[in-house]
Scaffold this motif. Structure first.
Motif, short mmCIF file in Angstrom:
data_model
loop_
_atom_site.label_atom_id
_atom_site.label_comp_id
_atom_site.label_asym_id
_atom_site.label_seq_id
_atom_site.Cartn_x
_atom_site.Cartn_y
_atom_site.Cartn_z
N HIS A 95 27.98 35.11 67.42
CA HIS A 95 28.75 34.55 66.31
C HIS A 95 29.58 33.36 66.83
CE1 HIS A 95 27.83 38.32 64.30
NE2 HIS A 95 28.26 37.79 63.18
N HIS A 96 29.73 32.36 65.99
CA HIS A 96 30.55 31.20 66.32
C HIS A 96 31.52 30.95 65.16
CE1 HIS A 96 28.02 30.33 69.77
NE2 HIS A 96 26.99 30.59 69.00
N TYR A 97 32.74 30.58 65.51
CA TYR A 97 33.78 30.38 64.51
C TYR A 97 34.41 29.01 64.70
CZ TYR A 97 33.26 35.43 64.26
OH TYR A 97 32.74 36.69 64.14
N ASP A 98 34.81 28.41 63.59
CA ASP A 98 35.43 27.09 63.65
C ASP A 98 36.95 27.16 63.82
OD1 ASP A 98 33.01 25.70 63.36
OD2 ASP A 98 33.10 25.89 61.17
N ASN A 99 37.54 28.31 63.47
CA ASN A 99 39.00 28.41 63.57
C ASN A 99 39.41 29.88 63.64
OD1 ASN A 99 39.24 29.39 60.80
ND2 ASN A 99 38.73 27.28 60.22
N ASP A 100 40.69 30.10 63.92
CA ASP A 100 41.22 31.46 64.05
C ASP A 100 41.11 32.25 62.75
OD1 ASP A 100 41.85 30.85 66.66
OD2 ASP A 100 44.00 30.63 66.31
N GLU A 101 41.30 31.58 61.62
CA GLU A 101 41.24 32.28 60.34
C GLU A 101 39.87 32.90 60.11
OE1 GLU A 101 42.57 29.16 60.69
OE2 GLU A 101 44.63 29.91 60.62
N GLU A 102 38.81 32.22 60.52
CA GLU A 102 37.46 32.78 60.38
C GLU A 102 37.28 34.02 61.26
OE1 GLU A 102 34.45 29.88 61.17
OE2 GLU A 102 35.02 28.62 59.46
N VAL A 103 37.83 33.96 62.45
CA VAL A 103 37.75 35.12 63.35
C VAL A 103 38.49 36.31 62.74
CG1 VAL A 103 38.32 36.03 65.63
CG2 VAL A 103 37.59 33.65 65.39
N ILE A 104 39.71 36.07 62.27
CA ILE A 104 40.53 37.13 61.69
C ILE A 104 39.82 37.74 60.48
CG2 ILE A 104 42.68 37.57 60.43
CD1 ILE A 104 43.97 35.50 62.39
N ALA A 105 39.27 36.91 59.62
CA ALA A 105 38.57 37.41 58.43
C ALA A 105 37.37 38.26 58.84
CB ALA A 105 38.13 36.25 57.54
N ASP A 106 36.64 37.83 59.86
CA ASP A 106 35.47 38.59 60.30
C ASP A 106 35.86 39.91 60.97
OD1 ASP A 106 32.72 38.85 60.26
OD2 ASP A 106 32.42 37.84 62.18
N VAL A 107 36.94 39.91 61.73
CA VAL A 107 37.43 41.15 62.34
C VAL A 107 37.81 42.14 61.23
CG1 VAL A 107 39.33 42.19 63.65
CG2 VAL A 107 38.23 40.10 64.49
N ARG A 108 38.55 41.68 60.25
CA ARG A 108 38.94 42.56 59.14
C ARG A 108 37.71 43.09 58.39
NH1 ARG A 108 44.37 42.45 58.28
NH2 ARG A 108 45.53 40.65 59.00
#
Length: 143
Positions: A95-108
């Motif tokens: 998985h690749h993310y453009d920003n922290d918000e995308e990571v947080i949303a995916d973790v949740r």
């Protein structure tokens, strides 16, 4: 055992200290009370300084949060370390993310997508690991 009750994410450059740990515990206590788990909840901390500091221990007593003791030389007794994070790392691979918000949303999203049985399995493994730890007088380390 049925899922994640509380999640927090640190911003880059932030670290966990006693003050931050106590703030997280207060937020957790409020959520536990809302879902009516506060009387049955048992926290498991490792021996990291923020968890063992005098201030944190005092706050735990004041909040009446029960904590499972953690043997000094058994770093593998946290279900997050042996159950949750390894499974999450498998999911994240590629998985690749453009920003922290995308990571947080995916973790949740990933955490919410796990069944109660997934979390219960981690706790069942904890019971087995604790038995091994007790049998080894606290020197248990999974290899």
């Amino acid at each position: 055992m049925e899922g994640v009750v509380h999640m927090e994410f640190l911003k880059q450059g932030q670290t966990v200290n006693s003050e931050r740990d106590i703030s997280t515990l207060l937020a957790l206590k409020l959520k536990l009370r809302r879902v009516r788990l506060d009387k049955d909840a048992i926290l498991q901390h490792d021996n990291a300084r923020p968890h063992t500091s005098h201030q944190t221990q005092k706050a735990l007593r004041q909040m009446e949060l029960t904590t499972l003791p953690h043997p000094s030389y058994s770093p593998d007794l946290a279900p997050s370390d042996y159950h949750l994070f390894p499974q999450f790392k498998k999911y994240l691979k590629g998985h690749h993310y453009d920003n922290d918000e995308e990571v947080i949303a995916d973790v949740r999203r990933w955490c919410r997508g796990q069944s109660p049985e997934f979390f219960a399995d981690g706790v069942r493994q904890l019971v087995k690991r604790w038995r091994l730890c007790v049998d080894c007088d606290g020197d248990y380390v999974e290899k």
